[in-house]
Design a protein around this motif. Structure first.
Motif, PDB file in Angstrom:
ATOM      1  N   PRO A 107       2.913   9.796  -7.780  1.00  0.00           N
ATOM      2  CA  PRO A 107       2.966   8.678  -8.727  1.00  0.00           C
ATOM      3  C   PRO A 107       2.539   9.111 -10.219  1.00  0.00           C
ATOM      4  O   PRO A 107       1.700   9.897 -10.154  1.00  0.00           O
ATOM      5  N   THR A 145       1.808  12.184 -18.173  1.00  0.00           N
ATOM      6  CA  THR A 145       1.443  11.056 -17.433  1.00  0.00           C
ATOM      7  C   THR A 145       2.517   9.677 -17.980  1.00  0.00           C
ATOM      8  O   THR A 145       3.251  10.130 -18.604  1.00  0.00           O
ATOM      9  N   ALA A 146       2.189   8.804 -17.325  1.00  0.00           N
ATOM     10  CA  ALA A 146       3.291   7.689 -17.822  1.00  0.00           C
ATOM     11  C   ALA A 146       3.333   7.413 -19.326  1.00  0.00           C
ATOM     12  O   ALA A 146       4.348   6.983 -20.043  1.00  0.00           O
ATOM     13  N   GLU A 192       6.341   0.886 -11.938  1.00  0.00           N
ATOM     14  CA  GLU A 192       5.695   2.352 -11.143  1.00  0.00           C
ATOM     15  C   GLU A 192       6.630   3.458 -11.551  1.00  0.00           C
ATOM     16  O   GLU A 192       7.657   3.415 -10.889  1.00  0.00           O
ATOM     17  N   GLY A 235       2.170   6.759 -12.778  1.00  0.00           N
ATOM     18  CA  GLY A 235       1.560   5.572 -13.607  1.00  0.00           C
ATOM     19  C   GLY A 235       2.629   4.616 -13.400  1.00  0.00           C
ATOM     20  O   GLY A 235       3.696   4.584 -13.071  1.00  0.00           O
ATOM     21  N   ALA A 236       2.513   3.639 -14.669  1.00  0.00           N
ATOM     22  CA  ALA A 236       3.462   2.574 -15.067  1.00  0.00           C
ATOM     23  C   ALA A 236       3.769   2.485 -16.421  1.00  0.00           C
ATOM     24  O   ALA A 236       2.974   3.011 -17.284  1.00  0.00           O
ATOM     25  N   TRP A 262       7.526   7.695 -10.876  1.00  0.00           N
ATOM     26  CA  TRP A 262       7.415   8.804  -9.839  1.00  0.00           C
ATOM     27  C   TRP A 262       7.933  10.040 -10.281  1.00  0.00           C
ATOM     28  O   TRP A 262       8.906  10.044 -11.082  1.00  0.00           O
TER      29      TRP A 262
END
Length: 120
Positions: free
Chosen positions: A34, A3-4, A50, A36-37, A52
C-alpha cells in the motif's frame, strides 16, 4: 520513497485507482504494497482511493519460489522414458511416495531403497 501524497490523481487510470495496476509503473499487480490514499473530487462528490504499488519496488523481481518436490518430479518425469510410458521408475516412485507422505496424503509405492536426489 514515493507516497500517495506525491501522486497526481488526475494521471491515474481506473485500473490504478481500483488496485489492479501499480500507481508508479502501471504494471499488473501480483505482489503489492500500500502507498496510502488519494482523493479525487467528482463535482460535489469526493472519493478516496487506496492505491498500491509493486512489492518489491517497481522493476525488481522477487526471488524465484523454492523448488518443490512435485516440481522436481515433473522435471524428472519429462526426461525419463519409463515415467513418460507409465512404467515404474525407482526415482519417480520414490519421489511420489515422499510427496504423498509429506502432504499427509496416501503413501504410494515405496522402493526398497531411497533413490536419493532425482536425476535432472
Amino acid at each position: 520513497m514515493t507516497t500517495a501524497a506525491d501522486l497526481d490523481p488526475a494521471t491515474l487510470t481506473r485500473a490504478q485507482l481500483q488496485g489492479w495496476a501499480c500507481v508508479l509503473c502501471g504494471a499488473h499487480l501480483t505482489v503489492d504494497r500500500p502507498l496510502g490514499a488519494v482523493t479525487i473530487d467528482h463535482g460535489t462528490t469526493r472519493t478516496a482511493y487506496e492505491v498500491w504499488a509493486c512489492d518489491p519496488a517497481c522493476g525488481a523481481h522477487p526471488a524465484p519460489p523454492e523448488e518443490t518436490l512435485w516440481a522436481r518430479f515433473l522435471d524428472h518425469a519429462l526426461g525419463c522414458s519409463d515415467c513418460r510410458d507409465g512404467q515404474r521408475c525407482p526415482a519417480g516412485n520414490g519421489c511420489t511416495a515422499r510427496q504423498h507422505s509429506d502432504d499427509g496424503g496416501p503413501i504410494g509405492i515405496v522402493p526398497d531403497t531411497d533413490p536419493g536426489p532425482l536425476p535432472r
